[in-house]
Design an enzyme around this catalytic site. Structure first.
Site, short mmCIF file in Angstrom:
data_model
loop_
_atom_site.label_atom_id
_atom_site.label_comp_id
_atom_site.label_asym_id
_atom_site.label_seq_id
_atom_site.Cartn_x
_atom_site.Cartn_y
_atom_site.Cartn_z
N CYS A 1 47.23 -14.45 21.79
CA CYS A 1 46.34 -13.57 22.57
C CYS A 1 47.10 -12.68 23.55
CB CYS A 1 45.32 -14.41 23.34
SG CYS A 1 44.26 -15.42 22.30
N HIS B 1 37.18 -9.59 22.33
CA HIS B 1 38.56 -10.05 22.43
C HIS B 1 39.28 -9.80 21.10
CE1 HIS B 1 42.06 -12.31 23.25
NE2 HIS B 1 41.60 -13.54 23.24
#
Length: 384
Positions: A89, A334
């Site tokens: 991430c 995201h």
């Protein structure tokens, strides 16, 4: 010895709209998303400058070197090298951290950011063994035994239980994220930072119709009796984002507004509690920059889960209302490899385009027990 004034400067920052997986960008590849952003950054370069390198973060995407393919598709000179990074991430922020170190070591201009095209990501299988057929590759291993390596949602649920973060508080945070993002989107607050893709110019995910009553109806998503739901978690998304960074001497010659990157830090943390990884990264980056959290005007944390971002805010003794004033990943989405770069685009808009403060901080927690943080300062040369 370098001083803070010797640090590189971000002079432009752009992103695509953020699409929900299988939604508006269902057919778009990493190249389709990243190339228009890189092309627009290239078109906006000051006269007499050119990219010396392109670096993009991407999580387990199409293989090869997506940054190189996107750069070529954008029309950037083939002599310009390109690199793709994967720090889960944190990949988009890792690319910006890489650019920061590069610009500190040699003069030049770097395009840095990230891209994720989850909708068109190739399907991966584990090979079959002992006569069994291949099995689906559902998630990457983030840590080996003896660590438990929990799923992200399970980790968020465990943090909520351990730190007494209630379901109501998580839902209220999620509602605030959606309300802020939908309001900002509808007011055109994101327009200046967005490069339209396939005639899409608006973020897809923010919901203006959520209420606490509606959020309360969502069941636990990851374990029985849990408090983390699909509604107080981020989505899986498609997007690209990138910045143009120059070394300090080049910026002094250009004399244009930008964000000076005062510090960029990545740290390791407990792999089983990786949602808290941004906390030590924030502390380290602030220490490097010689600043306190109460001096920061603009705060952008990646909202993977309401429980996780609230746990980080509490650990830092930070008022949760200061975070992501135009919504974060719970509302916007995201897109793993791009999310860290999107946070820097948001800071650029707030501090440079809008002049809403001096100092900014972006931070993201990373699967496997890492965290990254970047501290920036708005610079407005005299006459600009």
């Amino acid at each position: 010895m370098n001083t803070l004034a010797d640090n590189p400067v971000i002079i432009e920052a752009l992103r695509t709209p953020i699409g929900t997986t299988g939604g508006v960008f269902a057919d778009q590849t990493t190249t389709d998303l990243a190339a228009p952003v890189l092309g627009e950054l290239d078109a906006r370069l000051p006269t007499g400058t050119g990219f010396g390198e392109v670096v993009l973060g991407n999580v387990r995407g199409p293989g090869g070197d997506p940054a190189r393919v996107a750069a070529l598709a954008a029309g950037i000179d083939p002599a310009v090298p390109a690199l793709t990074l994967d720090r889960q991430c944190g990949s988009g922020m890792a690319a910006i951290e890489y650019a920061w170190h590069r610009c500190r070591s040699q003069p030049g201009v770097v395009a840095a950011g990230g891209v994720q095209a989850a909708s068109t990501q190739p399907i991966t299988l584990w090979p079959g063994r002992d006569g069994e057929p291949p099995s689906s590759f559902d998630r990457a291993p983030f840590a080996p035994p003896p660590w438990l390596d929990p799923d992200m949602g399970v980790m968020a649920d465990q943090l909520a239980a351990e730190l007494h973060i209630s379901r109501e508080r998580q839902d209220r945070y999620a509602l605030r994220s959606h309300t802020r993002a939908a309001t900002a989107r509808n007011a055109g607050a994101f327009d200046a930072e967005i490069v339209p893709i396939a005639r899409v110019g608006r973020d897809q995910r923010p919901r203006s119709g959520f209420t606490m009553a509606r959020l309360a109806r969502f069941p636990a998503a990851f374990r029985p009796g849990g408090t983390v739901t699909a509604a107080n978690s981020c989505g899986i998304n498609d997007a690209a984002a990138a910045v143009t960074m120059v070394d300090a001497a080049t910026h002094a010659h250009l004399a244009i507004p930008g964000l000076r990157v005062l510090a960029a830090r990545t740290v390791g943390y407990d792999p089983d509690r990786f949602g808290l990884g941004l906390v030590p990264a924030v502390r380290a980056a602030l220490d490097d920059a010689g600043l306190r959290l109460d001096q920061i005007d603009a705060l952008e944390f990646n909202e993977a889960f309401a429980a996780q971002v609230l746990a980080c805010a509490d650990a830092l003794d930070l008022d949760e209302h200061r975070l992501c004033p135009r919504g974060g990943a719970i509302a916007l989405g995201h897109p793993w490899g791009a999310s860290g770069a999107i946070l820097l685009v948001r800071l650029f808009s707030r501090l440079v385009r809008e002049g809403a403060g001096r100092y900014g901080l972006a931070a993201i927690s990373i699967g496997g027990g890492q965290g990254s943080a970047v501290v920036v300062e708005a610079v407005h040369p005299r006459g600009n």
